[in-house]
Design an enzyme around this catalytic site. Structure first.
Site, PDB file in Angstrom:
ATOM      1  N   ASP A   1     -48.669 -13.110 -18.800  1.00  0.00           N
ATOM      2  CA  ASP A   1     -48.089 -13.908 -19.878  1.00  0.00           C
ATOM      3  C   ASP A   1     -46.709 -14.492 -19.573  1.00  0.00           C
ATOM      4  O   ASP A   1     -45.936 -13.920 -18.798  1.00  0.00           O
ATOM      5  CB  ASP A   1     -47.940 -13.045 -21.136  1.00  0.00           C
ATOM      6  CG  ASP A   1     -49.238 -12.877 -21.890  1.00  0.00           C
ATOM      7  OD1 ASP A   1     -50.310 -13.093 -21.287  1.00  0.00           O
ATOM      8  OD2 ASP A   1     -49.194 -12.516 -23.084  1.00  0.00           O
ATOM      9  N   ASP A   2     -46.434 -15.600 -20.255  1.00  0.00           N
ATOM     10  CA  ASP A   2     -45.107 -16.176 -20.475  1.00  0.00           C
ATOM     11  C   ASP A   2     -44.584 -17.106 -19.397  1.00  0.00           C
ATOM     12  O   ASP A   2     -43.503 -17.670 -19.539  1.00  0.00           O
ATOM     13  CB  ASP A   2     -44.042 -15.097 -20.722  1.00  0.00           C
ATOM     14  CG  ASP A   2     -44.325 -14.272 -21.945  1.00  0.00           C
ATOM     15  OD1 ASP A   2     -45.292 -14.594 -22.669  1.00  0.00           O
ATOM     16  OD2 ASP A   2     -43.610 -13.296 -22.192  1.00  0.00           O
TER      17      ASP A   2
ATOM     18  N   HIS B   1     -46.644  -9.547 -17.363  1.00  0.00           N
ATOM     19  CA  HIS B   1     -45.809 -10.743 -17.529  1.00  0.00           C
ATOM     20  C   HIS B   1     -45.317 -11.248 -16.180  1.00  0.00           C
ATOM     21  O   HIS B   1     -45.047 -10.459 -15.272  1.00  0.00           O
ATOM     22  CB  HIS B   1     -44.595 -10.445 -18.416  1.00  0.00           C
ATOM     23  CG  HIS B   1     -44.952 -10.041 -19.814  1.00  0.00           C
ATOM     24  ND1 HIS B   1     -45.319  -8.750 -20.142  1.00  0.00           N
ATOM     25  CD2 HIS B   1     -45.024 -10.768 -20.971  1.00  0.00           C
ATOM     26  CE1 HIS B   1     -45.586  -8.691 -21.444  1.00  0.00           C
ATOM     27  NE2 HIS B   1     -45.415  -9.900 -21.964  1.00  0.00           N
TER      28      HIS B   1
END
Length: 260
Positions: free
Chosen positions: A81-82, A228
């Site tokens: 993610d991100d 992440h």
């Protein structure tokens, strides 16, 4: 990011995205003794290219939140993610390549827009794309439908343009802040709402051994694991992946993608 709560880095992303968003006005669950994590996180090909014709939508998918793997009962899904991030995404990609693992990258729209080379590298390596909104607002479920629509559809457009025409196949609400409206909207654009079962807690940077231990302890919860590749120093994540990926294979898991 898995859990709700303000983060300085996301505030910067949100501020940078305000001008962008202003321009444009989900389940089959893994079954285990512990059960799936509600409102959170579910092998094959990379994300499919956008259909010819401006604004043409992809075929709708289920509105239920996906937690399961397309590799069945012993499947496992790695989700990142991100990003993309110019420092950490290439390092994560390298680890995945070394172990022959495909993952799903849940991208922030402005991050994708700022680093199209990384988006295309993700696609070229056979990974899948996921829409993680424009500004990572973990209170989206408290906002208007118009706001939710801008966050989701603007990010979808940014990611698709950055990739060179490859659409995201999933939508992951920041902090799990799904709503019936956002799930239906994402599904109508061919993006299966995507949750998670295992939160590695790597965002907190608790140390590599703690991240690895969390993943091992929580694997009975289900197959979709959250990591992440942005939002700060992700060296612990990279190191943890080097331990977790071979361990999962040793346990008899097969790497796949979330169900569609």
């Amino acid at each position: 990011m898995a859990r709700r709560g303000g983060r300085g880095w996301y505030g910067q992303v949100a501020a940078a995205a305000i001008g962008v968003t202003a321009v444009a006005v989900a389940a089959s669950l893994w079954t285990s003794p512990s059960g799936p994590v509600d409102g959170s996180g579910g092998a094959g090909a990379s994300a499919h290219p956008a259909a010819p014709g401006a604004g043409r939508k992809a075929a709708a998918v289920s509105v239920e939140i996906a937690h399961a793997s397309d590799r069945g009962a012993r499947g496992v899904n790695i989700t990142i993610d991100d990003g993309p991030d110019p420092v950490w995404t290439p390092r994560v990609l390298q680890v995945l390549k070394e172990y022959g693992v495909k993952a799903t990258f849940c991208m922030i729209g402005p991050q994708a827009q700022a680093h199209p080379d990384l988006v295309r590298a993700v696609v070229a390596a056979g990974h899948r794309l996921c829409d993680h909104t424009v500004s990572h607002d973990v209170t989206m479920d408290k906002k208007s439908e118009a706001y939710q629509s801008r966050q989701i559809l603007d990010a979808e457009r940014m990611i698709t343009e950055a990739s060179g025409g490859v659409r995201p196949l999933y939508y992951r609400a920041p902090g799990g802040a799904f709503t019936p409206y956002s799930r239906k909207l994402a599904a109508s654009h061919g993006m299966r709402p995507l949750g998670w079962n295992v939160d590695s807690k790597d965002f907190e940077r608790p140390g590599t051994s703690a991240i690895v231990g969390t993943v091992k302890d929580e694997m009975p919860n289900g197959p979709t694991i959250l990591f992440h590749d942005a939002g700060g120093d992700r060296s612990e994540t990279v190191a943890a992946l080097r331990e977790v990926l071979p361990w999962l294979r040793e346990q008899g898991y097969a790497f796949g993608f979330p169900v569609r």
